[in-house]
Structure formats: C-alpha cells, structure tokens
Write an enzyme that holds these catalytic residues in place. Structure first.
Site, PDB file in Angstrom:
ATOM      1  N   TYR A 100     -25.838 -13.082 -18.697  1.00 40.90           N
ATOM      2  CA  TYR A 100     -25.483 -13.041 -20.156  1.00 40.90           C
ATOM      3  C   TYR A 100     -26.240 -11.759 -20.669  1.00 40.90           C
ATOM      4  O   TYR A 100     -25.551 -10.981 -21.469  1.00 40.90           O
ATOM      5  CB  TYR A 100     -25.677 -14.310 -20.586  1.00 40.90           C
ATOM      6  CG  TYR A 100     -25.550 -14.427 -22.409  1.00 40.90           C
ATOM      7  CD1 TYR A 100     -24.066 -14.360 -22.806  1.00 40.90           C
ATOM      8  CD2 TYR A 100     -26.667 -14.454 -23.238  1.00 40.90           C
ATOM      9  CE1 TYR A 100     -23.880 -14.517 -24.102  1.00 40.90           C
ATOM     10  CE2 TYR A 100     -26.252 -14.133 -24.559  1.00 40.90           C
ATOM     11  CZ  TYR A 100     -24.744 -14.299 -25.057  1.00 40.90           C
ATOM     12  OH  TYR A 100     -24.566 -14.636 -26.428  1.00 40.90           O
ATOM     13  N   ALA A 129     -11.233 -15.995 -31.055  1.00 43.90           N
ATOM     14  CA  ALA A 129     -11.135 -16.288 -32.598  1.00 43.90           C
ATOM     15  C   ALA A 129     -10.803 -17.760 -32.869  1.00 43.90           C
ATOM     16  O   ALA A 129     -10.621 -17.884 -33.973  1.00 43.90           O
ATOM     17  CB  ALA A 129     -10.557 -15.327 -33.373  1.00 43.90           C
ATOM     18  N   VAL A 175      -8.679 -11.500 -22.305  1.00 39.97           N
ATOM     19  CA  VAL A 175      -9.405  -9.961 -22.466  1.00 39.97           C
ATOM     20  C   VAL A 175      -9.730  -9.508 -21.073  1.00 39.97           C
ATOM     21  O   VAL A 175      -9.986  -8.095 -20.917  1.00 39.97           O
ATOM     22  CB  VAL A 175     -10.541 -10.243 -23.225  1.00 39.97           C
ATOM     23  CG1 VAL A 175     -10.205 -10.268 -24.730  1.00 39.97           C
ATOM     24  CG2 VAL A 175     -11.844 -10.773 -22.797  1.00 39.97           C
ATOM     25  N   ARG A 188     -12.628 -20.371 -32.523  1.00 35.18           N
ATOM     26  CA  ARG A 188     -13.355 -21.027 -33.124  1.00 35.18           C
ATOM     27  C   ARG A 188     -14.678 -20.211 -33.391  1.00 35.18           C
ATOM     28  O   ARG A 188     -14.756 -19.116 -33.170  1.00 35.18           O
ATOM     29  CB  ARG A 188     -13.680 -22.481 -32.097  1.00 35.18           C
ATOM     30  CG  ARG A 188     -14.334 -21.835 -30.759  1.00 35.18           C
ATOM     31  CD  ARG A 188     -14.466 -22.695 -29.727  1.00 35.18           C
ATOM     32  NE  ARG A 188     -14.967 -22.365 -28.289  1.00 35.18           N
ATOM     33  CZ  ARG A 188     -14.068 -21.932 -27.549  1.00 35.18           C
ATOM     34  NH1 ARG A 188     -12.704 -21.814 -27.785  1.00 35.18           N
ATOM     35  NH2 ARG A 188     -14.711 -21.513 -26.487  1.00 35.18           N
TER      36      ARG A 188
END
Length: 280
Positions: free
Chosen positions: A185, A18, A93, A20
């Site tokens: 991705y 968080a 994370v 940006r």
C-alpha cells in the site's frame, strides 16, 4: 451568491471507485459545486456479477458486496436530483482497454471530460514483509498505481485537445511516512506522488493541472471495519485527536479542480489532521 457557488458549472467529472467512501463523497461534492459527474466502480448495484468481481479484489470488496455497501446507482440518482447529469458505469481500472472504452463513451455522451479523480484503491493488505501475499502485492500495484496510470493515459488526449484538465490522484500519508505492515500500500501511494509530479510537468503546457491529495485517517466504511485499538492509536497520533470526515477530502478536491487553484500543480496536499507532525 458568492464566487464559490457553482464554481464547477459546466464541467464534466469522472470519479473512480465512487460507489462508497471517499469516492462517493467526492462525486457528491463536485456535483454540489456544479459539475456533471460520472460514477465508476467495479461494484454497481444493478450488476449481476458483483460477487465474482468482489472475489477478484479481496476481503474489503467482498464485505462491501455481501453487506450491500455500494451506492453507485444511488449516487448517480442523487446527483441527477440536483439537476446535474450523471451516470453509474462499471469500470475496472486495472483493465486498460475497458478504461479506454468507458472514457470514450463518457466523452461521447457528455461531450468532454474536464476532471478526473483517481480514487479507486485497495486498502486491506496488512502483513509484515515475510508474510506479504505476493498476489495482493501485485493487486495493489495494479489497482492503486497502474489504475491511476490507465485512467490518466486514457483521458489525457481529451484534455490535451481541449487545452484544459484537472486530475487528482489519491495518495496517503502511508506514501509519505511509510506504513508498518503496509509495504504494498505504501509503495503504491508513494509512487502516485511521483506520478503526480511527472504528469504535472507534462500537462502544464496543455493547461492540465495534476495534483494529489494525501489523506490521513478518514472515517469511511473501510476504516470503521478495522481493528478498534489500532484505529484509536492512529487517531491519537493526529493533532486533532479525531478522524477526518469524507467531506474534508472532498472539499479539498473541489478546490483543487476549480479555477481558484489554477496556479497549483504537482503538489501533494496533506488533508490529514496533522498526523504527520511530530507528536510527544
């Protein structure tokens, strides 16, 4: 005052990635709706190890660090100025133990965790299969997919105990349509949609709603770093012929984590400007 004002009053939210872009916009929108918000990221302005962290996570992180495009502390201060509680906490994370420790700290200091936005992600691995970088493939799995798993697993007992929770996973149209040169991705973002459905099934009896947002082209700092011609091609594929704004994503998230959406779970909501529609 309408019934939408302060609809998240008294809630505590955690937003990953968080500092940006979409994460920062999400955090501010949740605070404007009344929530206390904890900002987490690997890049925190006050951290002395940002250069080393950016080196670990690749080109985009390195550019953001070197150009000071990181606003975790600033975002927390902006939220505090709204009269909400907030804090900026460094969290990787991909590190399950660190995630567990940070969320336990949040639970202890803020009293509970009602909302989790799994926003942290990587976006810079662009190569056709024969040139895919094996290390970046694994990095993308670790950040985009396992990162959401780690955060969800750590917050789950708190939400289960209180009989209430809202979790949002950040997918992408690359996960529903595929992405040329984006194997790692696309795989991770597609996987998040299946993860969302599984968690929605497990969470329903505990009052936990789990949904996903499926963004299209959004004008974030990372998008604006991209190749102009390629960006224009993607924009022209949308029905609106323009990129979305970060607040378009944030507004959808704010609705989904509110009690206005209490009967919605297990969905992947396209906020994509119609990029998935058949264009000719």
């Amino acid at each position: 005052m309408s019934s939408w004002d302060n609809m998240l009053e008294g809630k505590v939210a955690v937003v990953t990635g968080a500092s940006r872009g979409l994460g920062r916009s999400d955090a501010l929108a949740l605070a404007e709706a009344g929530a206390d918000v904890v900002i987490t990221d690997i890049l925190i302005e006050s951290d002395e190890n940002n250069e080393q962290e950016a080196e670990r996570f690749g080109p985009v992180a390195q550019v953001m660090q070197s150009t000071n495009v990181m606003y975790a502390d600033q975002t927390a201060q902006e939220i505090q100025a709204m009269g909400r509680r907030s804090a900026a906490i460094k969290m990787d994370v991909t590190n399950p133990e660190q995630v567990k420790d940070v969320l336990a700290k949040v639970k202890d200091e803020f009293g509970k965790i009602d909302i989790l936005i799994n926003n942290a992600g990587t976006l810079d691995h662009m190569s056709q299969i024969e040139n895919q970088n094996d290390e970046f493939w694994q990095r993308d799995l670790n950040v985009n997919l396992s990162g959401s798993y780690n955060c969800t697993k750590s917050v789950w007992p708190y939400m289960k105990e209180q009989g209430y929770g809202k979790i949002i996973n950040m997918s992408s149209v690359a996960g529903t349509l595929g992405g040329f040169g984006q194997a790692s991705y696309s795989v991770t973002k597609g996987g998040l949609l299946s993860f969302t459905k599984s968690m929605a099934l497990e969470g329903a009896k505990h009052g936990i709603n789990v949904n996903a947002i499926v963004p299209g082209i959004v004008g974030t700092e990372a998008f604006n770093m991209g190749n102009t011609k390629m960006n224009d091609r993607m924009i022209n594929r949308t029905a609106f012929k323009e990129p979305g704004k970060p607040e378009d994503i944030a507004n959808a998230i704010t609705f989904l984590v509110s009690d206005k959406a209490k009967y919605i779970t297990g969905v992947g909501l396209n906020v994509s400007g119609g990029i998935e529609l058949f264009m000719f």
